[in-house]
Design a protein around this motif. Structure first.
Motif, PDB file in Angstrom:
ATOM      1  N   GLU A 138       0.858  -1.180   0.000  1.00  0.00           N
ATOM      2  CA  GLU A 138       0.000   0.000   0.000  1.00  0.00           C
ATOM      3  C   GLU A 138       0.895   1.231   0.000  1.00  0.00           C
ATOM      4  O   GLU A 138       1.867   1.302   0.758  1.00  0.00           O
ATOM      5  CB  GLU A 138      -0.906   0.022   1.235  1.00  0.00           C
ATOM      6  CG  GLU A 138      -1.847   1.198   1.277  1.00  0.00           C
ATOM      7  CD  GLU A 138      -2.702   1.215   2.531  1.00  0.00           C
ATOM      8  OE1 GLU A 138      -3.578   2.110   2.632  1.00  0.00           O
ATOM      9  OE2 GLU A 138      -2.495   0.359   3.405  1.00  0.00           O
ATOM     10  N   ARG A 139       0.594   2.203  -0.863  1.00  0.00           N
ATOM     11  CA  ARG A 139       1.399   3.425  -0.950  1.00  0.00           C
ATOM     12  C   ARG A 139       0.642   4.547  -0.244  1.00  0.00           C
ATOM     13  O   ARG A 139      -0.233   5.192  -0.805  1.00  0.00           O
ATOM     14  CB  ARG A 139       1.709   3.776  -2.406  1.00  0.00           C
ATOM     15  CG  ARG A 139       2.792   4.850  -2.548  1.00  0.00           C
ATOM     16  CD  ARG A 139       3.529   4.710  -3.848  1.00  0.00           C
ATOM     17  NE  ARG A 139       4.294   3.478  -3.925  1.00  0.00           N
ATOM     18  CZ  ARG A 139       5.496   3.296  -3.371  1.00  0.00           C
ATOM     19  NH1 ARG A 139       6.068   4.263  -2.694  1.00  0.00           N
ATOM     20  NH2 ARG A 139       6.117   2.138  -3.492  1.00  0.00           N
ATOM     21  N   THR A 140       0.994   4.770   1.024  1.00  0.00           N
ATOM     22  CA  THR A 140       0.342   5.786   1.848  1.00  0.00           C
ATOM     23  C   THR A 140       1.000   7.151   1.611  1.00  0.00           C
ATOM     24  O   THR A 140       2.103   7.237   1.054  1.00  0.00           O
ATOM     25  CB  THR A 140       0.438   5.395   3.331  1.00  0.00           C
ATOM     26  OG1 THR A 140       1.818   5.169   3.674  1.00  0.00           O
ATOM     27  CG2 THR A 140      -0.350   4.115   3.599  1.00  0.00           C
TER      28      THR A 140
END
Length: 273
Positions: A138-140
């Motif tokens: 996941e790219r937060t």
């Protein structure tokens, strides 16, 4: 013969360049300096750094890799599905070249150091193209904006230099090309070459030889390669992004990529479609 750019979907951000593989003469371009998110394409720079370290002896091909738990990812690749993940440095790089393996990518970045891998593209003279981060599940917002970015002008140049054995050294370039020879994804530009996706290390259909890297996300398709045939060779980069669009535009993107590939195939083989 020049290569004509087909009609492109207007809601897609494109960056395209094709050049003669030996001379660098530009045969086709469209917004070649536009920077795109390039999915897995930046892994080329990881392979360059891995090959460089193997060549200088700071890494050993048969060395077993270690995968920190915090860097474990799934999705693209095979290693995350393997029961025995104690593979060697060489085989991890081969998995990156063959199936764009995310887990093997993270293991090799960890081994080489992210800062060292980030430094490869600038050291080769590229200002708008690089591998920027680990692959993440996941790219937060607190993470780098993309794992990989680049322009077609710079990507066609680096793959052309690899094809001419000019990146770092002939031995390093040859090793990277050997890993890329195993790429099984011929769904984009290379779709038009009609090669056996699983077996094109040696000259194959119409005596073409392909070395390439692809990248895919739900809003991007990118194909960067060098292909040679009986008549000539072409170094190409085709990147397409449609981030934020309400529709998934992969169908018109892949049609345009195939059309570009048809012209490249005719150019390098001298044979009609």
């Amino acid at each position: 013969m020049t290569i004509e750019i087909p009609e492109l979907h207007p809601r897609v951000t494109w960056s395209i360049q094709a050049a003669d593989a030996q001379t660098g003469e530009v045969l086709a371009s469209y917004q070649p300096d536009t920077q795109c998110e390039t999915a897995s394409i930046g892994k080329i720079f990881l392979l360059i750094e891995t090959a460089r370290r193997l060549d200088e002896g700071s890494l050993v091909a048969e060395q077993r890799i270690e995968i920190p738990d915090e860097l474990r990812v799934a999705d693209s690749g095979l290693l995350y599905r393997m029961h025995d993940q104690r593979i060697t440095v060489h085989d991890a790089a081969l998995l990156v070249g063959a199936v764009s393996d995310n887990l093997a990518t993270n293991a090799l970045i960890h081994l080489c150091g992210l800062d060292s891998v980030r430094a490869v593209a600038p050291a080769l003279g590229y200002a708008r193209t690089s591998l920027h981060d680990y692959i993440r599940n996941e790219r937060t917002p607190d993470l780098p904006w993309t794992p990989s970015y680049g322009t077609a002008a710079e990507l066609s140049d680096v793959i052309g230099r690899l094809g001419r054995r000019e990146i770092i050294s002939a031995a390093v370039s040859e090793q990277v090309l050997d890993w890329l020879a195993a790429d099984v994804d011929t769904s984009m530009v290379a779709d038009a070459f009609l090669l056996d996706p699983l077996a094109h290390v040696e000259p194959e259909y119409q005596q073409m030889v392909l070395r390439h890297k692809t990248g895919s996300t739900d809003f991007a398709r990118i194909d960067v390669g060098v292909v040679s045939g009986p008549q000539s060779g072409v170094a190409y980069a085709v990147a397409a992004n449609w981030k934020g669009e309400p529709d998934d535009l992969r169908a018109p993107v892949l049609r345009a990529m195939h059309a570009i590939g048809e012209q490249i195939r005719e150019h390098v083989t001298g044979l009609p479609a």
